[in-house]
Design a protein around this motif. Sequence first.
Motif, PDB file in Angstrom:
ATOM      1  N   PHE A 171     -23.980  14.944  51.812  1.00 56.11           N
ATOM      2  CA  PHE A 171     -23.144  13.755  51.588  1.00 56.11           C
ATOM      3  C   PHE A 171     -24.028  12.520  51.544  1.00 56.11           C
ATOM      4  CE2 PHE A 171     -21.893  10.110  54.239  1.00 56.11           C
ATOM      5  CZ  PHE A 171     -21.051   9.467  53.343  1.00 56.11           C
ATOM      6  N   GLY A 172     -23.646  11.589  50.710  1.00 52.99           N
ATOM      7  CA  GLY A 172     -24.329  10.304  50.731  1.00 52.99           C
ATOM      8  C   GLY A 172     -23.479   9.209  50.140  1.00 52.99           C
ATOM      9  N   THR A 173     -23.682   8.000  50.645  1.00 48.56           N
ATOM     10  CA  THR A 173     -23.189   6.838  49.928  1.00 48.56           C
ATOM     11  C   THR A 173     -24.190   6.578  48.799  1.00 48.56           C
ATOM     12  OG1 THR A 173     -24.182   5.578  51.752  1.00 48.56           O
ATOM     13  CG2 THR A 173     -21.779   5.797  51.746  1.00 48.56           C
ATOM     14  N   VAL A 174     -23.946   5.588  47.974  1.00 48.14           N
ATOM     15  CA  VAL A 174     -24.744   5.416  46.759  1.00 48.14           C
ATOM     16  C   VAL A 174     -26.223   5.197  47.059  1.00 48.14           C
ATOM     17  CG1 VAL A 174     -25.098   3.905  44.765  1.00 48.14           C
ATOM     18  CG2 VAL A 174     -22.794   4.673  45.347  1.00 48.14           C
ATOM     19  N   ASP A 175     -26.525   4.489  48.142  1.00 48.39           N
ATOM     20  CA  ASP A 175     -27.933   4.269  48.501  1.00 48.39           C
ATOM     21  C   ASP A 175     -28.649   5.585  48.745  1.00 48.39           C
ATOM     22  OD1 ASP A 175     -26.130   4.304  50.812  1.00 48.39           O
ATOM     23  OD2 ASP A 175     -27.942   4.153  52.006  1.00 48.39           O
ATOM     24  N   THR A 176     -27.993   6.496  49.456  1.00 45.22           N
ATOM     25  CA  THR A 176     -28.579   7.794  49.775  1.00 45.22           C
ATOM     26  C   THR A 176     -28.796   8.622  48.517  1.00 45.22           C
ATOM     27  OG1 THR A 176     -27.504   7.775  51.930  1.00 45.22           O
ATOM     28  CG2 THR A 176     -28.238   9.902  51.130  1.00 45.22           C
ATOM     29  N   TYR A 177     -27.806   8.599  47.631  1.00 47.54           N
ATOM     30  CA  TYR A 177     -27.912   9.340  46.370  1.00 47.54           C
ATOM     31  C   TYR A 177     -29.073   8.810  45.525  1.00 47.54           C
ATOM     32  CZ  TYR A 177     -26.468  11.293  41.849  1.00 47.54           C
ATOM     33  OH  TYR A 177     -26.438  11.961  40.649  1.00 47.54           O
ATOM     34  N   LEU A 178     -29.186   7.483  45.423  1.00 47.96           N
ATOM     35  CA  LEU A 178     -30.288   6.907  44.652  1.00 47.96           C
ATOM     36  C   LEU A 178     -31.636   7.197  45.300  1.00 47.96           C
ATOM     37  CD1 LEU A 178     -28.865   3.440  43.512  1.00 47.96           C
ATOM     38  CD2 LEU A 178     -29.090   5.532  42.169  1.00 47.96           C
ATOM     39  N   LEU A 179     -31.714   7.057  46.625  1.00 47.62           N
ATOM     40  CA  LEU A 179     -32.959   7.368  47.336  1.00 47.62           C
ATOM     41  C   LEU A 179     -33.394   8.802  47.065  1.00 47.62           C
ATOM     42  CD1 LEU A 179     -32.783   5.933  50.979  1.00 47.62           C
ATOM     43  CD2 LEU A 179     -34.648   5.615  49.347  1.00 47.62           C
ATOM     44  N   TRP A 180     -32.446   9.707  47.167  1.00 43.71           N
ATOM     45  CA  TRP A 180     -32.756  11.122  46.999  1.00 43.71           C
ATOM     46  C   TRP A 180     -33.284  11.383  45.587  1.00 43.71           C
ATOM     47  CZ3 TRP A 180     -30.953  15.555  44.405  1.00 43.71           C
ATOM     48  CH2 TRP A 180     -31.323  16.776  44.980  1.00 43.71           C
ATOM     49  N   ARG A 181     -32.660  10.754  44.585  1.00 47.59           N
ATOM     50  CA  ARG A 181     -33.098  10.980  43.212  1.00 47.59           C
ATOM     51  C   ARG A 181     -34.376  10.207  42.881  1.00 47.59           C
ATOM     52  NH1 ARG A 181     -28.664  12.413  38.775  1.00 47.59           N
ATOM     53  NH2 ARG A 181     -30.655  13.127  37.890  1.00 47.59           N
ATOM     54  N   LEU A 182     -34.491   8.985  43.364  1.00 51.33           N
ATOM     55  CA  LEU A 182     -35.698   8.200  43.085  1.00 51.33           C
ATOM     56  C   LEU A 182     -36.940   8.850  43.683  1.00 51.33           C
ATOM     57  CD1 LEU A 182     -34.317   4.589  43.705  1.00 51.33           C
ATOM     58  CD2 LEU A 182     -35.207   5.444  41.520  1.00 51.33           C
ATOM     59  N   THR A 183     -36.786   9.479  44.845  1.00 51.79           N
ATOM     60  CA  THR A 183     -37.929  10.096  45.516  1.00 51.79           C
ATOM     61  C   THR A 183     -38.093  11.566  45.139  1.00 51.79           C
ATOM     62  OG1 THR A 183     -36.634  10.700  47.481  1.00 51.79           O
ATOM     63  CG2 THR A 183     -37.714   8.542  47.504  1.00 51.79           C
ATOM     64  N   GLY A 184     -37.332  12.034  44.173  1.00 60.67           N
ATOM     65  CA  GLY A 184     -37.431  13.438  43.769  1.00 60.67           C
ATOM     66  C   GLY A 184     -37.000  14.394  44.860  1.00 60.67           C
ATOM     67  N   GLY A 185     -36.025  13.972  45.680  1.00 60.77           N
ATOM     68  CA  GLY A 185     -35.522  14.830  46.752  1.00 60.77           C
ATOM     69  C   GLY A 185     -36.372  14.818  48.009  1.00 60.77           C
ATOM     70  N   GLU A 186     -37.379  13.939  48.076  1.00 59.53           N
ATOM     71  CA  GLU A 186     -38.250  13.893  49.258  1.00 59.53           C
ATOM     72  C   GLU A 186     -37.587  13.196  50.445  1.00 59.53           C
ATOM     73  OE1 GLU A 186     -41.956  12.089  48.313  1.00 59.53           O
ATOM     74  OE2 GLU A 186     -42.590  13.680  46.938  1.00 59.53           O
ATOM     75  N   VAL A 187     -36.700  12.231  50.166  1.00 55.94           N
ATOM     76  CA  VAL A 187     -36.094  11.444  51.245  1.00 55.94           C
ATOM     77  C   VAL A 187     -34.573  11.573  51.191  1.00 55.94           C
ATOM     78  CG1 VAL A 187     -35.800   9.138  52.232  1.00 55.94           C
ATOM     79  CG2 VAL A 187     -38.008   9.808  51.258  1.00 55.94           C
ATOM     80  N   TYR A 188     -33.998  12.013  52.300  1.00 58.54           N
ATOM     81  CA  TYR A 188     -32.550  12.105  52.441  1.00 58.54           C
ATOM     82  C   TYR A 188     -32.166  11.218  53.618  1.00 58.54           C
ATOM     83  CZ  TYR A 188     -27.905  14.110  53.232  1.00 58.54           C
ATOM     84  OH  TYR A 188     -26.554  14.277  53.408  1.00 58.54           O
ATOM     85  N   ALA A 189     -31.813   9.981  53.313  1.00 60.77           N
ATOM     86  CA  ALA A 189     -31.599   8.991  54.379  1.00 60.77           C
ATOM     87  C   ALA A 189     -30.650   7.906  53.916  1.00 60.77           C
ATOM     88  CB  ALA A 189     -32.937   8.371  54.794  1.00 60.77           C
ATOM     89  N   THR A 190     -30.158   7.166  54.883  1.00 63.72           N
ATOM     90  CA  THR A 190     -29.398   5.949  54.640  1.00 63.72           C
ATOM     91  C   THR A 190     -29.913   4.915  55.638  1.00 63.72           C
ATOM     92  OG1 THR A 190     -27.153   5.022  54.410  1.00 63.72           O
ATOM     93  CG2 THR A 190     -27.524   6.530  56.254  1.00 63.72           C
ATOM     94  N   ASP A 191     -29.320   3.714  55.613  1.00 58.12           N
ATOM     95  CA  ASP A 191     -29.687   2.728  56.635  1.00 58.12           C
ATOM     96  C   ASP A 191     -28.473   2.456  57.507  1.00 58.12           C
ATOM     97  OD1 ASP A 191     -29.152  -0.662  56.313  1.00 58.12           O
ATOM     98  OD2 ASP A 191     -28.186   0.760  54.968  1.00 58.12           O
ATOM     99  N   ALA A 192     -28.681   1.721  58.583  1.00 52.51           N
ATOM    100  CA  ALA A 192     -27.618   1.502  59.567  1.00 52.51           C
ATOM    101  C   ALA A 192     -26.441   0.724  58.994  1.00 52.51           C
ATOM    102  CB  ALA A 192     -28.177   0.784  60.792  1.00 52.51           C
ATOM    103  N   THR A 193     -26.677  -0.169  58.020  1.00 51.48           N
ATOM    104  CA  THR A 193     -25.560  -0.938  57.460  1.00 51.48           C
ATOM    105  C   THR A 193     -24.633  -0.034  56.660  1.00 51.48           C
ATOM    106  OG1 THR A 193     -26.655  -1.591  55.374  1.00 51.48           O
ATOM    107  CG2 THR A 193     -27.035  -2.976  57.314  1.00 51.48           C
ATOM    108  N   ASN A 194     -25.206   0.826  55.831  1.00 54.39           N
ATOM    109  CA  ASN A 194     -24.365   1.738  55.049  1.00 54.39           C
ATOM    110  C   ASN A 194     -23.699   2.779  55.934  1.00 54.39           C
ATOM    111  OD1 ASN A 194     -24.446   1.205  52.042  1.00 54.39           O
ATOM    112  ND2 ASN A 194     -26.637   1.113  52.499  1.00 54.39           N
ATOM    113  N   ALA A 195     -24.431   3.287  56.921  1.00 57.37           N
ATOM    114  CA  ALA A 195     -23.845   4.261  57.845  1.00 57.37           C
ATOM    115  C   ALA A 195     -22.638   3.662  58.564  1.00 57.37           C
ATOM    116  CB  ALA A 195     -24.886   4.724  58.854  1.00 57.37           C
ATOM    117  N   SER A 196     -22.722   2.363  58.875  1.00 59.49           N
ATOM    118  CA  SER A 196     -21.648   1.711  59.634  1.00 59.49           C
ATOM    119  C   SER A 196     -20.364   1.564  58.827  1.00 59.49           C
ATOM    120  CB  SER A 196     -22.111   0.341  60.138  1.00 59.49           C
ATOM    121  OG  SER A 196     -22.141  -0.624  59.104  1.00 59.49           O
ATOM    122  N   ARG A 197     -20.401   1.914  57.531  1.00 60.21           N
ATOM    123  CA  ARG A 197     -19.207   1.793  56.689  1.00 60.21           C
ATOM    124  C   ARG A 197     -18.568   3.145  56.383  1.00 60.21           C
ATOM    125  NH1 ARG A 197     -17.903  -3.356  56.901  1.00 60.21           N
ATOM    126  NH2 ARG A 197     -16.594  -2.938  55.089  1.00 60.21           N
TER     127      ARG A 197
END
Length: 504
Positions: A171-197
């Motif tokens: 699962f991801g919000t848009v930031d997580t999805y973009l991070l995952w694709r931009l890094t070629g699947g190397e990073v699966y993360a979000t930040d505290a602001t997005n997590a809080s929503r």
Amino acid sequence: MPDKKENTMSDYILSFDQGTTSSRAIIFSARGEICAIGQHEFPQIFPHSGWVEHNPDDIWESTLQAARDAIEQAGIDVADIRVAGITNQRETTLIWDRHTGEPVYNAIVWQDRRTAAYCQQLEDEHENIEQLITDHTGLLLDPYFSATKIVWLLDNVDGVRARAERGELMFGTVDTYLLWRLTGGEVYATDATNASRTMLFNIHRQCWDDELLALLGIPPGMLPEVKNSADDFGAIRADLFGRRIPIGGVAGDQQAALIGQACFTPGMAKSTYGTGCFMVMNTGDEAVRSTHRLLTTVAYRLDNQVTYAVEGSIFMAGATIQWIRDGLRLIRDASESESLAHQTGYENPVYMVPAFTGLGAPYWDPEARGAILGLSRDTGIKEIVTAGLQAVCYQTRDLLEAMREDGIRPENLRADGGMVANSWLVQFLADVLGIPIACPKVTETTALGAAFLAGLQAGMYQSLDEVATLWQDDKAYTPQVDDEARAQLYQGWRTAVERVRSAG
């Protein structure tokens, strides 16, 4: 944050600003000046009344193209881009296969109301569930947030729950999805602001909330790591733009705008006018609890220190004018609304309540629907268009009143977003609110906030105090009407809202 490096003001920052109706990319100088902008709109999908979706490929491809356009327009070498930041439409929910990257369904957009009945079911079946949600997450039980959208995907798309329980899905919000694709699947993360929503993150303990995950039946293994807003988010893979670019900042769009507006002191507030409208006030290290259905949220988290905010959300701001343009076809371009409003003036008998996907704060009425009231034979295009602009301002007044009743009294406001280019709108806003409004020189504050976070992580800025020195105001507006006129205008709005509220 890492050790600070020498501040080289020739460095550039690439800021991804993935929004509800378009994806943008902006190249900023280290001084926060805009060097280039790329933007691509993408389709909105409306399968049923109250449902709003995006094709994940549209989000991805438009983001890439916007960045490529910005880099080309800036005329700089990619090697001069020191770091990248990401800001995004919040709450929008995606689930994809952890091995193939294939989404299981379209992205369910923050505006989507399909889970309204499920929210009511939860309230009926679990005593004090909204109290639990508010105590832990600062949010309300509402379809707006990601949690019930996740449950819908788990229970309504064939095989998804079983695959999630086997650990195959992310699962991801848009930031997580973009991070995952931009890094070629190397990073699966979000930040505290997005997590809080998401309605799944405990904002006091700063971790995913086991009690809520268990109650909703969401497998914890499908959730990303939660990082600081300025942090090491990996790097963009080299084949996308010609070299690996570190990603150093991530924040949800409204928190990013708070940072871009340099609202770093408790009591400072900003209001952003994009697709929706969001008023956010910094409350420092105190998670202020609203008694008027405003949200308590994470403003930003730096070096594991949390700054909180109170937020009020309006679902339809710029989207209202977009509907007038594309749905009713009363105007060809949003910029035409300003001259029509000048012709109409304040004494407009028409009120538009744009509750197309329900009403946000402070009503939180997902079943309310839109209406145009006060029509007569004299009503024409200019009155309806003006009513759309005024609705944005009246909804902001609703948020301000809720803050005041909570004992939070912003004495002025920093306003940003695409709509503040309309000076008639901002002056009417100042008149309806009864407080001064400042618009920044750089109005792209959402993207700027992500850039500032990335710059902090890269050592381009030494502190938030240094970032604050880069903020400049462009134009100030002060109230021009008396209290009686202000009260009369607002009372007309309150009457109109009561006409569209749902029976529940």
